[in-house]
Write an enzyme that holds these catalytic residues in place. Sequence first.
Site, PDB file in Angstrom:
ATOM      1  N   CYS A   9       0.905  -1.268   0.384  1.00 33.01           N
ATOM      2  CA  CYS A   9      -0.189  -0.223  -0.231  1.00 33.01           C
ATOM      3  C   CYS A   9       1.117   1.142  -0.157  1.00 33.01           C
ATOM      4  O   CYS A   9       1.851   1.228  -0.494  1.00 33.01           O
ATOM      5  CB  CYS A   9      -1.035   0.178   1.055  1.00 33.01           C
ATOM      6  SG  CYS A   9      -2.234   0.762   1.146  1.00 33.01           S
ATOM      7  N   ASP A  11      -9.003  -1.204  -7.356  1.00 30.17           N
ATOM      8  CA  ASP A  11      -7.907  -0.335  -6.662  1.00 30.17           C
ATOM      9  C   ASP A  11      -8.192   0.765  -6.660  1.00 30.17           C
ATOM     10  O   ASP A  11      -7.728   1.545  -7.515  1.00 30.17           O
ATOM     11  CB  ASP A  11      -6.742  -0.699  -7.055  1.00 30.17           C
ATOM     12  CG  ASP A  11      -5.852  -0.479  -5.459  1.00 30.17           C
ATOM     13  OD1 ASP A  11      -6.210   0.866  -4.776  1.00 30.17           O
ATOM     14  OD2 ASP A  11      -4.769  -0.606  -5.139  1.00 30.17           O
ATOM     15  N   HIS A  50      -7.394  -4.152  -3.854  1.00 26.30           N
ATOM     16  CA  HIS A  50      -6.221  -3.677  -2.956  1.00 26.30           C
ATOM     17  C   HIS A  50      -6.248  -4.406  -1.199  1.00 26.30           C
ATOM     18  O   HIS A  50      -7.346  -4.476  -1.057  1.00 26.30           O
ATOM     19  CB  HIS A  50      -6.756  -2.201  -2.025  1.00 26.30           C
ATOM     20  CG  HIS A  50      -5.409  -1.340  -1.434  1.00 26.30           C
ATOM     21  ND1 HIS A  50      -4.618  -0.880  -2.326  1.00 26.30           N
ATOM     22  CD2 HIS A  50      -5.623  -0.933  -0.316  1.00 26.30           C
ATOM     23  CE1 HIS A  50      -3.939  -0.687  -1.270  1.00 26.30           C
ATOM     24  NE2 HIS A  50      -4.540   0.007  -0.559  1.00 26.30           N
TER      25      HIS A  50
END
Length: 230
Positions: free
Chosen positions: A115, A165, A197
């Site tokens: 991330c 995402d 995600h």
Amino acid sequence: MGQMIDFSSNGIDAQGYLAVPESGSGPGVIVVQEWWGLDSGIKEMADRLAAAGFVALAPDLYHGELAAHDEMDKAGELMSSLPPERAAADMSGAVDFLADHDATTGEALGVMGFCMGGMLTFLLAANRPDKIKAAVPFYGFPQGDSQPDYSKIEAAIQGHMAEHDDFFPPSTAMHLEAELQAIGKNATITVHEGSGHAFMAPHNALGTQNQELYDLIWPQATAFLHEHLG
């Protein structure tokens, strides 16, 4: 299980989570946190890297602050308020600490990030090409004004992005792959079909964790790191 350690970051004390393999030594890998902070999920990923034979160090970029997995607003605030210069210094200090650690073998280091940490993986590779020779970013990459000078990267890159995402669009990921390859970088970025995600996250905070995909990707990622680091 690893442990919290102290290291110097540009003359300032910093902390991180260090996990060492049972053999007592191995190639070094920096692990870069998600926007939640240095939480149980990132520590678990460092432990998994140690189980795969690496000396893994996850620096605490928030200096003790942490967002719970149901506090997305707080996580966003922590990420947006993170001083870029301090984050860069902490990651660079972690690189120096890990490179000099008795358990670390070889001169080349790797970096793996998730991330926000995926984005910072590219920045660290560009800022420390003297040490970072392999990079594995997950569902995160620089966008807009945050992009580094990619020409400085010497690391081989194996990126893993999500198809669904809203934070890091897959079309932008593929454009980045083309950009990196166009300037001669050893970079592959895969957008995994059907994934969301944070599909690797042990804590499954977003409900997108995909064990089948993890089982496929993890051996690829660790084999890639061993290939380039030893």
